[in-house]
Design a protein around this motif. Sequence first.
Motif, PDB file in Angstrom:
ATOM      1  N   GLU A   1      -1.221  -4.465   3.218  1.00 43.54           N
ATOM      2  CA  GLU A   1      -0.534  -3.929   4.405  1.00 43.54           C
ATOM      3  C   GLU A   1       0.876  -4.487   4.527  1.00 43.54           C
ATOM      4  O   GLU A   1       1.082  -5.702   4.361  1.00 43.54           O
TER       5      GLU A   1
ATOM      6  N   ASP B   1       4.197  -2.036   1.007  1.00 43.87           N
ATOM      7  CA  ASP B   1       4.753  -0.896   0.246  1.00 43.87           C
ATOM      8  C   ASP B   1       6.280  -0.878   0.236  1.00 43.87           C
ATOM      9  O   ASP B   1       6.895  -0.681  -0.811  1.00 43.87           O
TER      10      ASP B   1
ATOM     11  N   ASP C   1       1.496   6.075   2.730  1.00 46.70           N
ATOM     12  CA  ASP C   1       0.743   7.111   3.458  1.00 46.70           C
ATOM     13  C   ASP C   1       0.879   8.473   2.790  1.00 46.70           C
ATOM     14  O   ASP C   1      -0.102   9.193   2.593  1.00 46.70           O
TER      15      ASP C   1
ATOM     16  N   TYR D   1       8.201  -1.624  13.830  1.00 49.83           N
ATOM     17  CA  TYR D   1       8.025  -1.423  12.390  1.00 49.83           C
ATOM     18  C   TYR D   1       9.364  -1.624  11.677  1.00 49.83           C
ATOM     19  O   TYR D   1       9.462  -2.389  10.712  1.00 49.83           O
TER      20      TYR D   1
HETATM   21  C1  GLA Z   1       2.677   2.555   8.076  1.00 48.74           C
HETATM   22  C2  GLA Z   1       3.733   3.047   7.091  1.00 48.74           C
HETATM   23  C3  GLA Z   1       3.367   2.682   5.652  1.00 48.74           C
HETATM   24  C4  GLA Z   1       2.998   1.209   5.527  1.00 48.74           C
HETATM   25  C5  GLA Z   1       2.015   0.786   6.617  1.00 48.74           C
HETATM   26  C6  GLA Z   1       1.771  -0.700   6.625  1.00 48.74           C
HETATM   27  O1  GLA Z   1       1.485   3.249   7.882  1.00 48.74           O
HETATM   28  O2  GLA Z   1       3.912   4.434   7.191  1.00 48.74           O
HETATM   29  O3  GLA Z   1       4.409   3.030   4.781  1.00 48.74           O
HETATM   30  O4  GLA Z   1       4.148   0.409   5.545  1.00 48.74           O
HETATM   31  O5  GLA Z   1       2.463   1.169   7.910  1.00 48.74           O
HETATM   32  O6  GLA Z   1       1.146  -1.103   5.466  1.00 48.74           O
END
Ligand code: GLA
Length: 386
Positions: A33, A36, A172, A222
């Motif tokens: 997590e 990416d 995702d 985020y």
């Molecule tokens: C969200 C983002 C992903 C990833 C996750 C955390 O889902 O869209 O790209 O960074 O958070 O792992």
Amino acid sequence: MNIQDLKSKFIEKYGEGEVDVFFSPGRVNLIGEHTDYNGGYVFPCALTFGTYCLVRRVERASFRFASLNLPFQAELSFDQLTKPLDDKWVNYPLGVIAQFVKRGITFEQGADLMFYGNVPNGAGLSSSAALEVVTAVALNDVYSCGLDRVELVKMSQKAEHEFAGVHCGIMDQFASGMGAKDHAIFLNCDTLEYDLVPVKLEGAKIVISNTNSPHKLDSGKYNERVAECNQAVKAICEKREIKNLGELSLDDFDSLSGMIADEVVRRRAHHVVSEIQRTSDAVAELKKGNIDVFGQLMNASHDSLRDDYEVTGLHLDTMVEEARKIDGVIGSRMTGGGFGGCTVSIVKDEAVDQFIEQVGAGYKSKTGITPEFYVAEIGDGGCKIG
Ligand code: GLA
């Protein structure tokens, strides 16, 4: 709703004629997590719920958008395809169409589009990626653009950056586009090399627990984490040139972390480097059938996201604490971006009912919110289904 019901709704809205149906799934990430966008590993799998897109090409020079979930609809002419609208769901498909336009693909005909999704919104199970990827897969097919799947995945990620303002990694959209039934994707987010790993849990199930406390990826938290990781890279570059944190082993990090003056940023980077290691260890253990160790690594992942990365919070932590009280729970952690949304747990078959009852009651008594549970099935990535 089955395909026939969806087609009837489309015809009711847009009139008689041919219509093609596409589907792309949401995803659950098992481990890896916030790695990416740092060029690290992730290990997600596609779910069997997702977003449907029904499409018909029309002579008219415009695109019409409708949803069976949300009221807003739109008709946009060709010259309106590259600018976001004011805060509407249409921005997700529109953001994808804009990527086609940016690649020089010109639409000589417009289309009528209708969407229907059954991924719970805001639950951190990638309802937005499913919507983006299904649009990309559908347009590529209907207009015979000949783009390969990974290209469509990258275009969907760009749509999220440019039209939703979230600087997300590729996990995702990749899971939604490339998933395979009963497999998780061990993806190197730097090179995009991947391995489809069979998820054989021998007497256990993947249970998703929805805190029903919406995660707000667009809340800025985020993007703040993405910025902190970039800050860590910059500090380390004073001593050693790196492109991203994914290039560092834990030993490298131990010797270089002193370069990061800010204690918070150092912890963020520690999460990333340790999570990448945990992810590759977890995949190796799963391949050997060591589900218990896989579960322990999931637990460690959550703890690191709670303590070092600080993306959990009351709802996710309570859900995980309640889950870990149950004997048949092999591992439990938050999944997705965090700040609300879902947890993922591996639960022995015989404990699933007890899990749903007790975790549900414990969580409700501590938060006042009634959670939801889904026993996950791993499905295929986006495709034409009718
Ligand atoms: C969200 C983002 C992903 C990833 C996750 C955390 O889902 O869209 O790209 O960074 O958070 O792992």
